[in-house]
Design a protein around this motif. Structure first.
Motif, PDB file in Angstrom:
ATOM      1  N   LEU A 308      35.609   2.139 -21.555  1.00  0.00           N
ATOM      2  CA  LEU A 308      34.050   2.331 -20.819  1.00  0.00           C
ATOM      3  C   LEU A 308      34.498   2.780 -19.926  1.00  0.00           C
ATOM      4  CD1 LEU A 308      32.753  -1.567 -20.608  1.00  0.00           C
ATOM      5  CD2 LEU A 308      32.016   0.954 -19.221  1.00  0.00           C
ATOM      6  N   TYR A 309      33.568   4.270 -19.626  1.00  0.00           N
ATOM      7  CA  TYR A 309      33.634   4.761 -18.629  1.00  0.00           C
ATOM      8  C   TYR A 309      32.297   4.824 -17.416  1.00  0.00           C
ATOM      9  CZ  TYR A 309      33.865   9.015 -15.781  1.00  0.00           C
ATOM     10  OH  TYR A 309      33.749   9.570 -15.096  1.00  0.00           O
ATOM     11  N   ASN A 310      31.894   4.196 -16.476  1.00  0.00           N
ATOM     12  CA  ASN A 310      30.771   4.892 -15.812  1.00  0.00           C
ATOM     13  C   ASN A 310      30.350   6.113 -15.885  1.00  0.00           C
ATOM     14  OD1 ASN A 310      29.816   2.018 -16.731  1.00  0.00           O
ATOM     15  ND2 ASN A 310      31.169   0.590 -14.630  1.00  0.00           N
ATOM     16  N   ASP A 311      29.694   6.219 -16.046  1.00  0.00           N
ATOM     17  CA  ASP A 311      29.263   7.619 -15.145  1.00  0.00           C
ATOM     18  C   ASP A 311      29.208   7.088 -13.854  1.00  0.00           C
ATOM     19  OD1 ASP A 311      26.934   9.748 -14.114  1.00  0.00           O
ATOM     20  OD2 ASP A 311      28.400  10.774 -16.020  1.00  0.00           O
ATOM     21  N   PRO A 312      29.540   8.517 -12.967  1.00  0.00           N
ATOM     22  CA  PRO A 312      30.318   8.283 -11.506  1.00  0.00           C
ATOM     23  C   PRO A 312      28.413   8.803 -10.530  1.00  0.00           C
ATOM     24  CG  PRO A 312      31.896   9.066 -12.106  1.00  0.00           C
ATOM     25  CD  PRO A 312      30.719   9.018 -13.392  1.00  0.00           C
ATOM     26  N   ALA A 313      27.890   9.387 -11.159  1.00  0.00           N
ATOM     27  CA  ALA A 313      26.328   9.718 -10.378  1.00  0.00           C
ATOM     28  C   ALA A 313      25.836   8.532 -11.155  1.00  0.00           C
ATOM     29  CB  ALA A 313      25.909  11.321 -11.475  1.00  0.00           C
ATOM     30  N   HIS A 314      25.457   8.496 -12.185  1.00  0.00           N
ATOM     31  CA  HIS A 314      24.708   6.696 -12.273  1.00  0.00           C
ATOM     32  C   HIS A 314      25.296   6.297 -11.904  1.00  0.00           C
ATOM     33  CE1 HIS A 314      22.242   9.501 -14.736  1.00  0.00           C
ATOM     34  NE2 HIS A 314      22.617   9.611 -15.440  1.00  0.00           N
ATOM     35  N   VAL A 315      26.280   5.268 -11.801  1.00  0.00           N
ATOM     36  CA  VAL A 315      26.868   4.284 -10.689  1.00  0.00           C
ATOM     37  C   VAL A 315      26.208   4.524  -9.591  1.00  0.00           C
ATOM     38  CG1 VAL A 315      29.284   3.059  -9.813  1.00  0.00           C
ATOM     39  CG2 VAL A 315      29.259   3.772 -12.001  1.00  0.00           C
ATOM     40  N   ALA A 316      26.522   5.292  -8.573  1.00  0.00           N
ATOM     41  CA  ALA A 316      25.637   5.883  -7.711  1.00  0.00           C
ATOM     42  C   ALA A 316      24.384   4.841  -7.605  1.00  0.00           C
ATOM     43  CB  ALA A 316      26.500   7.294  -6.541  1.00  0.00           C
ATOM     44  N   ARG A 317      23.607   5.590  -8.834  1.00  0.00           N
ATOM     45  CA  ARG A 317      22.143   5.403  -8.792  1.00  0.00           C
ATOM     46  C   ARG A 317      21.891   3.768  -8.879  1.00  0.00           C
ATOM     47  NH1 ARG A 317      18.536   8.031 -12.765  1.00  0.00           N
ATOM     48  NH2 ARG A 317      16.259   7.240 -12.216  1.00  0.00           N
ATOM     49  N   VAL A 318      22.699   3.750 -10.206  1.00  0.00           N
ATOM     50  CA  VAL A 318      22.591   1.447  -9.848  1.00  0.00           C
ATOM     51  C   VAL A 318      23.277   0.863  -8.535  1.00  0.00           C
ATOM     52  CG1 VAL A 318      23.873  -0.058 -11.338  1.00  0.00           C
ATOM     53  CG2 VAL A 318      22.769   1.843 -12.074  1.00  0.00           C
ATOM     54  N   SER A 319      23.416   1.411  -8.111  1.00  0.00           N
ATOM     55  CA  SER A 319      24.491   0.691  -7.230  1.00  0.00           C
ATOM     56  C   SER A 319      23.606   0.857  -5.492  1.00  0.00           C
ATOM     57  CB  SER A 319      25.697   1.376  -6.788  1.00  0.00           C
ATOM     58  OG  SER A 319      26.615   0.847  -7.031  1.00  0.00           O
ATOM     59  N   GLU A 320      22.883   1.713  -5.797  1.00  0.00           N
ATOM     60  CA  GLU A 320      22.075   1.993  -4.860  1.00  0.00           C
ATOM     61  C   GLU A 320      20.735   1.151  -5.093  1.00  0.00           C
ATOM     62  OE1 GLU A 320      18.849   5.219  -2.481  1.00  0.00           O
ATOM     63  OE2 GLU A 320      19.134   5.484  -4.984  1.00  0.00           O
ATOM     64  N   ALA A 321      20.197   0.424  -6.619  1.00  0.00           N
ATOM     65  CA  ALA A 321      19.671  -0.631  -6.798  1.00  0.00           C
ATOM     66  C   ALA A 321      19.821  -1.255  -6.562  1.00  0.00           C
ATOM     67  CB  ALA A 321      18.922  -0.307  -8.154  1.00  0.00           C
ATOM     68  N   LEU A 322      21.177  -2.070  -6.746  1.00  0.00           N
ATOM     69  CA  LEU A 322      21.458  -3.423  -6.860  1.00  0.00           C
ATOM     70  C   LEU A 322      21.538  -3.708  -5.082  1.00  0.00           C
ATOM     71  CD1 LEU A 322      24.297  -3.096  -9.301  1.00  0.00           C
ATOM     72  CD2 LEU A 322      22.457  -4.049  -9.883  1.00  0.00           C
ATOM     73  N   SER A 323      22.082  -2.747  -4.808  1.00  0.00           N
ATOM     74  CA  SER A 323      22.135  -3.156  -2.891  1.00  0.00           C
ATOM     75  C   SER A 323      20.714  -2.977  -2.480  1.00  0.00           C
ATOM     76  CB  SER A 323      22.653  -2.008  -2.410  1.00  0.00           C
ATOM     77  OG  SER A 323      23.827  -1.347  -2.808  1.00  0.00           O
ATOM     78  N   ALA A 324      19.406  -2.823  -3.152  1.00  0.00           N
ATOM     79  CA  ALA A 324      18.301  -3.243  -2.574  1.00  0.00           C
ATOM     80  C   ALA A 324      17.598  -4.074  -3.028  1.00  0.00           C
ATOM     81  CB  ALA A 324      16.665  -1.790  -3.008  1.00  0.00           C
ATOM     82  N   GLU A 325      18.143  -5.028  -4.368  1.00  0.00           N
ATOM     83  CA  GLU A 325      17.844  -5.761  -4.341  1.00  0.00           C
ATOM     84  C   GLU A 325      18.672  -7.338  -4.006  1.00  0.00           C
ATOM     85  OE1 GLU A 325      15.507  -8.737  -6.528  1.00  0.00           O
ATOM     86  OE2 GLU A 325      15.098  -6.740  -5.952  1.00  0.00           O
ATOM     87  N   LEU A 326      19.826  -7.099  -4.023  1.00  0.00           N
ATOM     88  CA  LEU A 326      20.752  -7.836  -3.485  1.00  0.00           C
ATOM     89  C   LEU A 326      20.693  -7.989  -2.648  1.00  0.00           C
ATOM     90  CD1 LEU A 326      22.802  -8.102  -7.139  1.00  0.00           C
ATOM     91  CD2 LEU A 326      21.064 -10.004  -5.819  1.00  0.00           C
ATOM     92  N   GLY A 327      21.273  -6.488  -1.736  1.00  0.00           N
ATOM     93  CA  GLY A 327      22.338  -6.396  -0.344  1.00  0.00           C
ATOM     94  C   GLY A 327      23.140  -5.707  -0.398  1.00  0.00           C
ATOM     95  N   ALA A 328      23.281  -4.531   0.159  1.00  0.00           N
ATOM     96  CA  ALA A 328      24.130  -3.787   0.384  1.00  0.00           C
ATOM     97  C   ALA A 328      25.950  -4.269   0.291  1.00  0.00           C
ATOM     98  CB  ALA A 328      24.416  -2.847   1.307  1.00  0.00           C
ATOM     99  N   GLU A 329      25.896  -5.719   1.480  1.00  0.00           N
ATOM    100  CA  GLU A 329      27.249  -6.297   1.517  1.00  0.00           C
ATOM    101  C   GLU A 329      27.291  -7.514  -0.001  1.00  0.00           C
ATOM    102  OE1 GLU A 329      23.386  -9.125   2.410  1.00  0.00           O
ATOM    103  OE2 GLU A 329      24.327  -7.306   2.394  1.00  0.00           O
ATOM    104  N   GLN A 330      26.167  -7.817  -0.721  1.00  0.00           N
ATOM    105  CA  GLN A 330      26.616  -8.096  -2.120  1.00  0.00           C
ATOM    106  C   GLN A 330      27.338  -7.212  -3.368  1.00  0.00           C
ATOM    107  OE1 GLN A 330      27.073 -11.253  -1.325  1.00  0.00           O
ATOM    108  NE2 GLN A 330      25.453 -12.410  -1.965  1.00  0.00           N
ATOM    109  N   VAL A 331      27.394  -5.977  -2.830  1.00  0.00           N
ATOM    110  CA  VAL A 331      27.638  -4.777  -4.170  1.00  0.00           C
ATOM    111  C   VAL A 331      28.985  -4.950  -3.852  1.00  0.00           C
ATOM    112  CG1 VAL A 331      26.743  -2.767  -5.009  1.00  0.00           C
ATOM    113  CG2 VAL A 331      25.069  -4.569  -4.223  1.00  0.00           C
TER     114      VAL A 331
END
Length: 406
Positions: A308-331
């Motif tokens: 299972l390989y997570n594309d790094p560029a898309h990991v950054a994009r998804v992490s940005e969305a998750l941080s905006a929703e849940l808070g950066a400290e929760q990612v």
């Protein structure tokens, strides 16, 4: 703006859905009632759907022109007798391939995945005015046996559903606190190879070992020697696991049997290491057989999981969305895990990237939460389920246009 907050009615439905799924688990590739339940829910939501890969269900939510995003939730349970004591615990049973009847439970949390995906679909239906594009909801059977993703692809999943530009998915786990999510960049979960090894000997009376070739002793030497592959043949910087999970031989204590059988599970994070480990296993098995003057063993593949390989560029994009929703400290950024998933085949089969993250199922103050595949595995309802919904919605929304055309 898309409103991710669940209404009181949606939260109650989410919990009811989860409890229903938890009470009614089914074994891999036997998820008939689960598929019917998902189809009913998709129909109520007005989402078109079709069967795929036997007991898989695919929902297609179209909302005007725009990107196509796929989101996967796995549906199968495990042959485990639940011991959680929950009011909604499973007392279900199922039959293995050989006809053996076994208890079944959602010991890996796939019930949370399905419940969260259905709730996320309801949010997107409710919020149609704030986005445009297409979401493909993949409710995949048979993850535990590495059958489901391949079966759906073989059943023309991506010929029958719109081809996505990315495939997203998530999994509940105990080692991230409830309310938080974790994601690994690059190699995220290991390849897995499961093998069945049949060792051949010569049967004799237990009092006459000189007339036997003892497959129990031979098999024991094989199992012990196999442990040296990781400890003495690989660099400490090349993660790998070689596990002997079962060993069966004989029917009576005073008979040396004519064969023994054991199973192996191998985890690796690169094709090169995988190839070296598998070649070493073959070499050791054959050498030990030769040393005992026994026939070469028979080695059969049970199943295989991809990397299972997570594309790094898309990991950054998804992490940005998750941080905006849940808070950066929760990612949380995670290292690669030696667990395995067949999720990667869905994206790999059409040459698109994927991102797969995990969300916590137990409060941070629980010192030793039960692990996946334990008879005690029962995530806390909240904030586990709501986090799964919010994570799914925010990640999917990151890839959609908006607002939808009038």
């Amino acid at each position: 703006m898309l409103h991710t907050e669940l209404t009181e009615a949606e939260l109650a439905s989410l919990h009811d859905t989860y409890r229903h799924l938890h009470r009614n688990p089914e074994l891999s590739m036997q998820e008939h009632r689960t598929a019917e339940f998902i189809e009913t829910r998709l129909t109520v939501l007005g989402i078109e759907h079709f069967r795929c890969g036997g007991t898989g269900v695919v929902g297609v939510l179209r909302n005007g022109a725009g990107p196509v995003v796929a989101f996967r939730a796995d549906t199968d349970g495990l042959p485990i007798e639940e011991d959680t004591g929950a009011e909604y615990r499973s007392i279900a049973t199922g039959a293995l391939a050989d006809g053996t009847v076994v208890p079944v439970m959602h010991g890996c949390g796939h019930d949370t995945h399905v419940a969260a995906a259905l709730a996320a679909a309801a949010v997107f239906v409710r919020e149609r005015a704030s986005w445009s594009g297409t979401i493909v909801w993949v409710f995949q059977p048979g993850e535990e046996t590495a059958e489901g993703a391949a079966a759906m692809v073989a059943d023309q999943l991506w010929e029958r559903a719109p081809k996505p530009e990315i495939v997203l998915g998530q999994h509940v786990i105990p080692f991230v606190p409830a309310g938080a999510v974790g994601v690994a960049s690059g190699s995220a979960m290991a390849m897995a190879d499961s093998l069945r090894v049949t060792v051949f000997g010569t049967q004799s009376h237990g009092s006459q070992p000189q007339n036997a070739i003892d497959p129990v002793v031979l098999g024991a030497h094989m199992v012990v020697r196999l442990q040296t592959i990781v400890s003495r043949e690989l660099s400490p910087q090349d993660p790998a696991v070689v596990t002997c999970g079962t060993f069966h031989a004989g029917l009576k204590e005073n008979i040396i049997p004519d064969r023994a059988e054991f199973t192996l599970n191998i985890r690796t994070l690169s094709e090169d290491v995988r190839d070296r480990v598998l070649r070493a296993i073959t070499r050791i098995l054959n050498a030990e057989a030769d040393a005992s003057n026994a026939p070469r063993p028979r080695v059969e593949e049970i199943y295989r999981f991809p990397l299972l390989y997570n594309d790094p560029a898309h990991v950054a994009r998804v992490s940005e969305a998750l941080s905006a929703e849940l808070g950066a400290e929760q990612v949380v950024a995670l290292p690669p895990a030696m667990g395995s998933e067949d999720f990667g085949w869905l994206a790999e089969s059409i040459g698109v990237p994927n991102v797969y993250w995990v969300f916590g199922g137990f409060p941070a103050d629980v010192a030793a939460p039960p692990v996946n595949h334990s008879p005690f595995f029962l995530p806390e309802l909240e904030p586990t389920l709501s986090t799964g919904v919010r994570a799914a919605v925010s990640a999917i929304r990151k890839y959609l246009d908006g607002p939808a055309a009038a």
